[in-house]
Design a protein around this motif. Sequence first.
Motif, mmCIF file in Angstrom:
data_model
loop_
_atom_site.group_PDB
_atom_site.id
_atom_site.type_symbol
_atom_site.label_atom_id
_atom_site.label_comp_id
_atom_site.label_asym_id
_atom_site.label_seq_id
_atom_site.Cartn_x
_atom_site.Cartn_y
_atom_site.Cartn_z
ATOM 1 N N ALA A 60 0.435 -0.914 0.080
ATOM 2 C CA ALA A 60 0.256 -0.017 0.213
ATOM 3 C C ALA A 60 0.791 1.502 -0.374
ATOM 4 O O ALA A 60 2.182 1.203 0.571
ATOM 5 N N THR A 61 0.022 2.767 -0.712
ATOM 6 C CA THR A 61 1.090 3.855 -0.426
ATOM 7 C C THR A 61 -0.091 4.401 -0.798
ATOM 8 O O THR A 61 -1.331 4.541 -0.773
ATOM 9 N N MET A 62 -0.091 5.565 0.964
ATOM 10 C CA MET A 62 -1.181 6.272 1.032
ATOM 11 C C MET A 62 -0.946 7.972 1.277
ATOM 12 O O MET A 62 -0.173 8.288 1.450
ATOM 13 N N VAL A 63 -0.915 8.931 0.214
ATOM 14 C CA VAL A 63 -0.825 10.211 -0.055
ATOM 15 C C VAL A 63 -1.471 10.970 0.468
ATOM 16 O O VAL A 63 -3.071 11.101 0.616
ATOM 17 N N LEU A 64 -1.545 12.051 1.953
ATOM 18 C CA LEU A 64 -2.197 12.572 2.671
ATOM 19 C C LEU A 64 -1.672 13.520 2.300
ATOM 20 O O LEU A 64 -0.423 14.624 2.236
ATOM 21 N N ASP A 65 -3.031 15.107 2.169
ATOM 22 C CA ASP A 65 -2.893 16.603 1.729
ATOM 23 C C ASP A 65 -3.928 16.940 2.430
ATOM 24 O O ASP A 65 -4.493 16.062 3.324
ATOM 25 N N GLU A 66 -3.957 17.993 2.148
ATOM 26 C CA GLU A 66 -5.346 18.754 3.033
ATOM 27 C C GLU A 66 -6.688 17.882 2.001
ATOM 28 O O GLU A 66 -7.609 18.538 2.996
ATOM 29 N N LYS A 67 -6.273 18.075 0.783
ATOM 30 C CA LYS A 67 -7.534 17.178 0.427
ATOM 31 C C LYS A 67 -8.195 16.398 0.728
ATOM 32 O O LYS A 67 -9.126 15.656 0.634
ATOM 33 N N THR A 68 -7.042 15.721 0.672
ATOM 34 C CA THR A 68 -6.836 14.191 1.273
ATOM 35 C C THR A 68 -5.961 13.817 3.185
ATOM 36 O O THR A 68 -5.488 13.473 3.008
ATOM 37 N N PRO A 69 -7.114 14.240 3.682
ATOM 38 C CA PRO A 69 -6.558 13.909 5.335
ATOM 39 C C PRO A 69 -6.664 12.737 6.242
ATOM 40 O O PRO A 69 -5.618 12.253 7.052
ATOM 41 N N GLN A 70 -7.486 12.042 5.157
ATOM 42 C CA GLN A 70 -6.932 10.286 5.535
ATOM 43 C C GLN A 70 -7.155 9.404 4.635
ATOM 44 O O GLN A 70 -8.009 9.675 3.984
ATOM 45 N N ARG A 71 -6.881 8.203 4.934
ATOM 46 C CA ARG A 71 -6.446 6.991 3.907
ATOM 47 C C ARG A 71 -6.919 5.854 4.829
ATOM 48 O O ARG A 71 -6.776 5.626 6.048
ATOM 49 N N ARG A 72 -7.272 5.216 3.553
ATOM 50 C CA ARG A 72 -7.896 3.522 4.315
ATOM 51 C C ARG A 72 -7.298 2.699 3.788
ATOM 52 O O ARG A 72 -7.826 2.778 2.872
ATOM 53 N N ALA A 73 -5.882 1.694 3.372
ATOM 54 C CA ALA A 73 -6.399 0.184 2.915
ATOM 55 C C ALA A 73 -6.335 -0.707 3.329
ATOM 56 O O ALA A 73 -6.246 -1.199 4.053
ATOM 57 N N VAL A 74 -6.563 -1.715 2.209
ATOM 58 C CA VAL A 74 -7.533 -2.977 3.121
ATOM 59 C C VAL A 74 -6.348 -3.946 2.166
ATOM 60 O O VAL A 74 -5.440 -3.917 0.940
ATOM 61 N N ILE A 75 -5.479 -4.552 3.314
ATOM 62 C CA ILE A 75 -4.603 -5.599 2.963
ATOM 63 C C ILE A 75 -4.515 -7.372 2.803
ATOM 64 O O ILE A 75 -5.329 -7.498 3.985
ATOM 65 N N ASN A 76 -4.542 -7.614 1.762
ATOM 66 C CA ASN A 76 -4.938 -9.378 1.244
ATOM 67 C C ASN A 76 -3.553 -9.452 1.941
ATOM 68 O O ASN A 76 -2.723 -9.453 0.487
ATOM 69 N N VAL A 77 -3.294 -10.540 1.814
ATOM 70 C CA VAL A 77 -2.101 -11.856 2.372
ATOM 71 C C VAL A 77 -1.916 -13.108 2.192
ATOM 72 O O VAL A 77 -3.752 -13.561 2.811
ATOM 73 N N PRO A 78 -1.229 -14.067 2.199
ATOM 74 C CA PRO A 78 -1.607 -15.557 2.260
ATOM 75 C C PRO A 78 -1.575 -15.400 4.129
ATOM 76 O O PRO A 78 -1.311 -14.669 4.448
ATOM 77 N N ASP A 79 -2.319 -16.781 4.111
ATOM 78 C CA ASP A 79 -2.214 -16.982 5.329
ATOM 79 C C ASP A 79 -1.611 -17.920 5.752
ATOM 80 O O ASP A 79 -0.811 -18.076 5.579
ATOM 81 N N LYS A 80 -0.777 -16.783 7.197
ATOM 82 C CA LYS A 80 0.083 -17.852 8.127
ATOM 83 C C LYS A 80 0.121 -16.736 8.942
ATOM 84 O O LYS A 80 -0.770 -15.912 9.877
ATOM 85 N N PRO A 81 0.466 -17.354 10.402
ATOM 86 C CA PRO A 81 0.475 -16.963 12.053
ATOM 87 C C PRO A 81 1.530 -15.254 11.913
ATOM 88 O O PRO A 81 1.325 -14.910 12.596
ATOM 89 N N SER A 82 2.254 -15.154 11.182
ATOM 90 C CA SER A 82 2.636 -13.531 11.289
ATOM 91 C C SER A 82 3.372 -13.134 10.426
ATOM 92 O O SER A 82 3.900 -13.934 9.814
ATOM 93 N N TYR A 83 3.995 -11.469 10.291
ATOM 94 C CA TYR A 83 4.176 -10.842 9.598
ATOM 95 C C TYR A 83 5.244 -9.967 9.266
ATOM 96 O O TYR A 83 4.373 -9.247 10.824
ATOM 97 N N THR A 84 6.262 -9.695 8.581
ATOM 98 C CA THR A 84 7.244 -8.164 9.009
ATOM 99 C C THR A 84 6.265 -7.341 8.533
ATOM 100 O O THR A 84 5.767 -7.715 7.089
ATOM 101 N N TYR A 85 6.726 -6.291 8.783
ATOM 102 C CA TYR A 85 6.209 -5.234 8.028
ATOM 103 C C TYR A 85 7.473 -3.979 8.222
ATOM 104 O O TYR A 85 8.286 -3.730 9.371
ATOM 105 N N ALA A 86 6.925 -3.056 7.696
ATOM 106 C CA ALA A 86 7.884 -1.756 7.106
ATOM 107 C C ALA A 86 7.059 -0.892 6.867
ATOM 108 O O ALA A 86 6.643 -1.271 6.047
ATOM 109 N N LEU A 87 7.305 0.399 7.475
ATOM 110 C CA LEU A 87 6.436 1.665 7.292
ATOM 111 C C LEU A 87 7.522 2.771 7.394
ATOM 112 O O LEU A 87 8.240 2.663 7.841
ATOM 113 N N CYS A 88 7.164 3.323 6.013
ATOM 114 C CA CYS A 88 8.502 4.533 5.190
ATOM 115 C C CYS A 88 7.482 5.170 4.576
ATOM 116 O O CYS A 88 6.701 5.743 3.879
ATOM 117 N N GLY A 89 8.365 6.475 4.785
ATOM 118 C CA GLY A 89 7.977 7.288 4.226
ATOM 119 C C GLY A 89 8.231 8.946 4.571
ATOM 120 O O GLY A 89 9.235 8.727 5.020
#
Length: 161
Positions: A65-94
């Motif tokens: 997912a990539t989310m871009v926020l500004d005055e016109k779009t102050p919020q975003r929501r991303a639905v994430i679908n991934v293969p089923d397993k017990p845990s996932y690593t994540y990195a949040l960058c920006g």
Amino acid sequence: MTARTLSGFSRPHVYRSLKAACLLATMTALTGGSAWATQFVVEDGKATQEVSETSRLYIDGELVATMVLDEKTPQRRAVINVPDKPSYTYALCGEIVVRNAEGKAETHLVTSQGTLYDPSGHVFQAMGAQNFTDFYLIDPSSPATARHEPGRKGACTVATS
């Protein structure tokens, strides 16, 4: 009399069977043979002192997912679908652009890495910390679902020469 092929099936039946087989083969190829059984949500909102924000979410090293926020779009929501397993690593960058006390725009690189445990059905908030230099996911209703490892590493590391 109905048209029949050599195998004895009508052509519409054969067409539907081939279409279903092609769809199944495509889904299997796209998912690497596993089901997309885990779905969760990530929400991001612009803080009052932010001018703009661009954030990227990686799950197990893949951009999801990539989310871009500004005055016109102050919020975003991303639905994430991934293969089923017990845990996932994540990195949040920006990059977050904020107004400092003098009214000037400052760009802050934000990054973090962590682990999501059994995230299916959860709603995670993207949170900033340390004067907009750290970024992480948390589900306020289930804090143990996400573990945060602050620091620049993983998918957020930018190569330098």
